[in-house]
Design a protein around this motif. Structure first.
Motif, PDB file in Angstrom:
ATOM      1  N   SER A   1      -2.946  -0.919  -0.739  1.00  0.00           N
ATOM      2  CA  SER A   1      -2.582  -1.833   0.355  1.00  0.00           C
ATOM      3  C   SER A   1      -1.436  -2.762  -0.012  1.00  0.00           C
ATOM      4  O   SER A   1      -0.800  -3.339   0.866  1.00  0.00           O
ATOM      5  CB  SER A   1      -3.796  -2.639   0.802  1.00  0.00           C
ATOM      6  OG  SER A   1      -4.404  -3.287  -0.279  1.00  0.00           O
ATOM      7  N   LYS A   2      -1.171  -2.927  -1.300  1.00  0.00           N
ATOM      8  CA  LYS A   2      -0.030  -3.739  -1.737  1.00  0.00           C
ATOM      9  C   LYS A   2       0.601  -3.026  -2.929  1.00  0.00           C
ATOM     10  O   LYS A   2      -0.081  -2.720  -3.909  1.00  0.00           O
ATOM     11  CB  LYS A   2      -0.488  -5.142  -2.135  1.00  0.00           C
ATOM     12  CG  LYS A   2       0.647  -6.056  -2.521  1.00  0.00           C
ATOM     13  CD  LYS A   2       0.140  -7.448  -2.875  1.00  0.00           C
ATOM     14  CE  LYS A   2       1.264  -8.331  -3.332  1.00  0.00           C
ATOM     15  NZ  LYS A   2       0.780  -9.608  -3.827  1.00  0.00           N
ATOM     16  N   LEU A   3       1.895  -2.736  -2.829  1.00  0.00           N
ATOM     17  CA  LEU A   3       2.561  -1.997  -3.888  1.00  0.00           C
ATOM     18  C   LEU A   3       2.543  -2.752  -5.214  1.00  0.00           C
ATOM     19  O   LEU A   3       2.617  -3.989  -5.232  1.00  0.00           O
ATOM     20  CB  LEU A   3       4.003  -1.696  -3.488  1.00  0.00           C
ATOM     21  CG  LEU A   3       4.161  -0.725  -2.318  1.00  0.00           C
ATOM     22  CD1 LEU A   3       5.632  -0.553  -1.989  1.00  0.00           C
ATOM     23  CD2 LEU A   3       3.527   0.603  -2.617  1.00  0.00           C
TER      24      LEU A   3
ATOM     25  N   MET B   1       9.690   7.856   4.852  1.00  0.00           N
ATOM     26  CA  MET B   1       9.076   6.775   4.108  1.00  0.00           C
ATOM     27  C   MET B   1       8.690   7.282   2.713  1.00  0.00           C
ATOM     28  O   MET B   1       8.139   8.356   2.564  1.00  0.00           O
ATOM     29  CB  MET B   1       7.830   6.287   4.845  1.00  0.00           C
ATOM     30  CG  MET B   1       7.062   5.269   4.055  1.00  0.00           C
ATOM     31  SD  MET B   1       5.522   4.750   4.816  1.00  0.00           S
ATOM     32  CE  MET B   1       6.149   3.724   6.102  1.00  0.00           C
ATOM     33  N   ARG B   2       8.971   6.501   1.721  1.00  0.00           N
ATOM     34  CA  ARG B   2       8.603   6.837   0.349  1.00  0.00           C
ATOM     35  C   ARG B   2       7.155   6.467   0.092  1.00  0.00           C
ATOM     36  O   ARG B   2       6.673   5.440   0.545  1.00  0.00           O
ATOM     37  CB  ARG B   2       9.464   6.060  -0.628  1.00  0.00           C
ATOM     38  CG  ARG B   2      10.693   6.748  -0.972  1.00  0.00           C
ATOM     39  CD  ARG B   2      11.349   6.090  -2.139  1.00  0.00           C
ATOM     40  NE  ARG B   2      12.621   6.751  -2.302  1.00  0.00           N
ATOM     41  CZ  ARG B   2      13.582   6.326  -3.048  1.00  0.00           C
ATOM     42  NH1 ARG B   2      13.446   5.220  -3.714  1.00  0.00           N
ATOM     43  NH2 ARG B   2      14.699   6.990  -3.139  1.00  0.00           N
ATOM     44  N   GLY B   3       6.518   7.288  -0.691  1.00  0.00           N
ATOM     45  CA  GLY B   3       5.140   7.000  -1.079  1.00  0.00           C
ATOM     46  C   GLY B   3       5.060   6.708  -2.560  1.00  0.00           C
ATOM     47  O   GLY B   3       5.824   7.243  -3.355  1.00  0.00           O
ATOM     48  N   VAL B   4       4.129   5.851  -2.913  1.00  0.00           N
ATOM     49  CA  VAL B   4       3.862   5.528  -4.311  1.00  0.00           C
ATOM     50  C   VAL B   4       2.521   6.148  -4.665  1.00  0.00           C
ATOM     51  O   VAL B   4       1.550   6.008  -3.924  1.00  0.00           O
ATOM     52  CB  VAL B   4       3.829   4.000  -4.533  1.00  0.00           C
ATOM     53  CG1 VAL B   4       3.376   3.670  -5.942  1.00  0.00           C
ATOM     54  CG2 VAL B   4       5.186   3.394  -4.258  1.00  0.00           C
ATOM     55  N   LEU B   5       2.473   6.840  -5.786  1.00  0.00           N
ATOM     56  CA  LEU B   5       1.241   7.459  -6.260  1.00  0.00           C
ATOM     57  C   LEU B   5       0.821   6.814  -7.570  1.00  0.00           C
ATOM     58  O   LEU B   5       1.657   6.575  -8.447  1.00  0.00           O
ATOM     59  CB  LEU B   5       1.444   8.959  -6.482  1.00  0.00           C
ATOM     60  CG  LEU B   5       1.852   9.778  -5.260  1.00  0.00           C
ATOM     61  CD1 LEU B   5       2.193  11.190  -5.677  1.00  0.00           C
ATOM     62  CD2 LEU B   5       0.759   9.765  -4.230  1.00  0.00           C
TER      63      LEU B   5
ATOM     64  N   VAL C   1      -3.058  -3.787  -5.495  1.00  0.00           N
ATOM     65  CA  VAL C   1      -4.172  -4.092  -4.589  1.00  0.00           C
ATOM     66  C   VAL C   1      -4.494  -2.812  -3.827  1.00  0.00           C
ATOM     67  O   VAL C   1      -3.609  -2.196  -3.231  1.00  0.00           O
ATOM     68  CB  VAL C   1      -3.797  -5.223  -3.601  1.00  0.00           C
ATOM     69  CG1 VAL C   1      -4.942  -5.500  -2.660  1.00  0.00           C
ATOM     70  CG2 VAL C   1      -3.428  -6.482  -4.373  1.00  0.00           C
ATOM     71  N   PHE C   2      -5.766  -2.402  -3.888  1.00  0.00           N
ATOM     72  CA  PHE C   2      -6.163  -1.198  -3.172  1.00  0.00           C
ATOM     73  C   PHE C   2      -7.522  -1.399  -2.524  1.00  0.00           C
ATOM     74  O   PHE C   2      -8.287  -2.286  -2.905  1.00  0.00           O
ATOM     75  CB  PHE C   2      -6.177   0.034  -4.094  1.00  0.00           C
ATOM     76  CG  PHE C   2      -7.089  -0.082  -5.273  1.00  0.00           C
ATOM     77  CD1 PHE C   2      -8.398   0.375  -5.189  1.00  0.00           C
ATOM     78  CD2 PHE C   2      -6.649  -0.621  -6.466  1.00  0.00           C
ATOM     79  CE1 PHE C   2      -9.243   0.275  -6.281  1.00  0.00           C
ATOM     80  CE2 PHE C   2      -7.483  -0.730  -7.555  1.00  0.00           C
ATOM     81  CZ  PHE C   2      -8.787  -0.275  -7.456  1.00  0.00           C
TER      82      PHE C   2
ATOM     83  N   SER D   1       0.142   5.248  -1.370  1.00  0.00           N
ATOM     84  CA  SER D   1       0.477   4.052  -0.591  1.00  0.00           C
ATOM     85  C   SER D   1       0.705   4.358   0.885  1.00  0.00           C
ATOM     86  O   SER D   1       0.821   3.437   1.685  1.00  0.00           O
ATOM     87  CB  SER D   1       1.728   3.387  -1.160  1.00  0.00           C
ATOM     88  OG  SER D   1       2.829   4.265  -1.041  1.00  0.00           O
ATOM     89  N   VAL D   2       0.781   5.633   1.250  1.00  0.00           N
ATOM     90  CA  VAL D   2       1.016   6.011   2.644  1.00  0.00           C
ATOM     91  C   VAL D   2       0.009   7.073   3.069  1.00  0.00           C
ATOM     92  O   VAL D   2      -0.475   7.845   2.245  1.00  0.00           O
ATOM     93  CB  VAL D   2       2.450   6.538   2.869  1.00  0.00           C
ATOM     94  CG1 VAL D   2       3.474   5.451   2.649  1.00  0.00           C
ATOM     95  CG2 VAL D   2       2.746   7.729   1.987  1.00  0.00           C
ATOM     96  N   ASP D   3      -0.292   7.096   4.352  1.00  0.00           N
ATOM     97  CA  ASP D   3      -1.187   8.104   4.904  1.00  0.00           C
ATOM     98  C   ASP D   3      -0.333   9.206   5.519  1.00  0.00           C
ATOM     99  O   ASP D   3      -0.160   9.298   6.731  1.00  0.00           O
ATOM    100  CB  ASP D   3      -2.113   7.481   5.944  1.00  0.00           C
ATOM    101  CG  ASP D   3      -3.225   8.419   6.356  1.00  0.00           C
ATOM    102  OD1 ASP D   3      -3.324   9.508   5.766  1.00  0.00           O
ATOM    103  OD2 ASP D   3      -3.986   8.069   7.264  1.00  0.00           O
TER     104      ASP D   3
END
Length: 75
Positions: free
Chosen positions: A44-46, A1-5, A70-71, A25-27
């Motif tokens: 919580s929303k990209l 899974m790709r993560g967004v920072l 959204v975070f 965006s990922v744990d």
């Protein structure tokens, strides 16, 4: 899974010190500890980036891009 920072550098309104907020965006420990830095899994929303390339006036101007994210306040 790709993560967004996402990193946001802001100022504390009381002390004017720079405060850095790092969000993921990922744990996933590979993402949340990238380069020995803590990235909190709170997105919580990209984010979506939008450009308005045509104003309708044929003036050749491009509007400033907009974005939203959204975070959560806690991981």
């Amino acid at each position: 899974m790709r993560g967004v920072l996402i990193q946001v550098d802001a100022r504390d309104p009381d002390t004017l010190a720079i405060v850095t907020l790092r969000m993921a965006s990922v744990d996933d420990s590979r993402v949340c500890h990238l380069n020995d830095t803590v990235w909190w899994p709170v997105i919580s929303k990209l984010p979506k980036l939008a450009y308005d390339l045509f104003s309708g006036a044929f003036d050749g101007k491009v509007e400033t891009p907009t974005s939203d994210v959204v975070f959560q306040l806690a991981p």
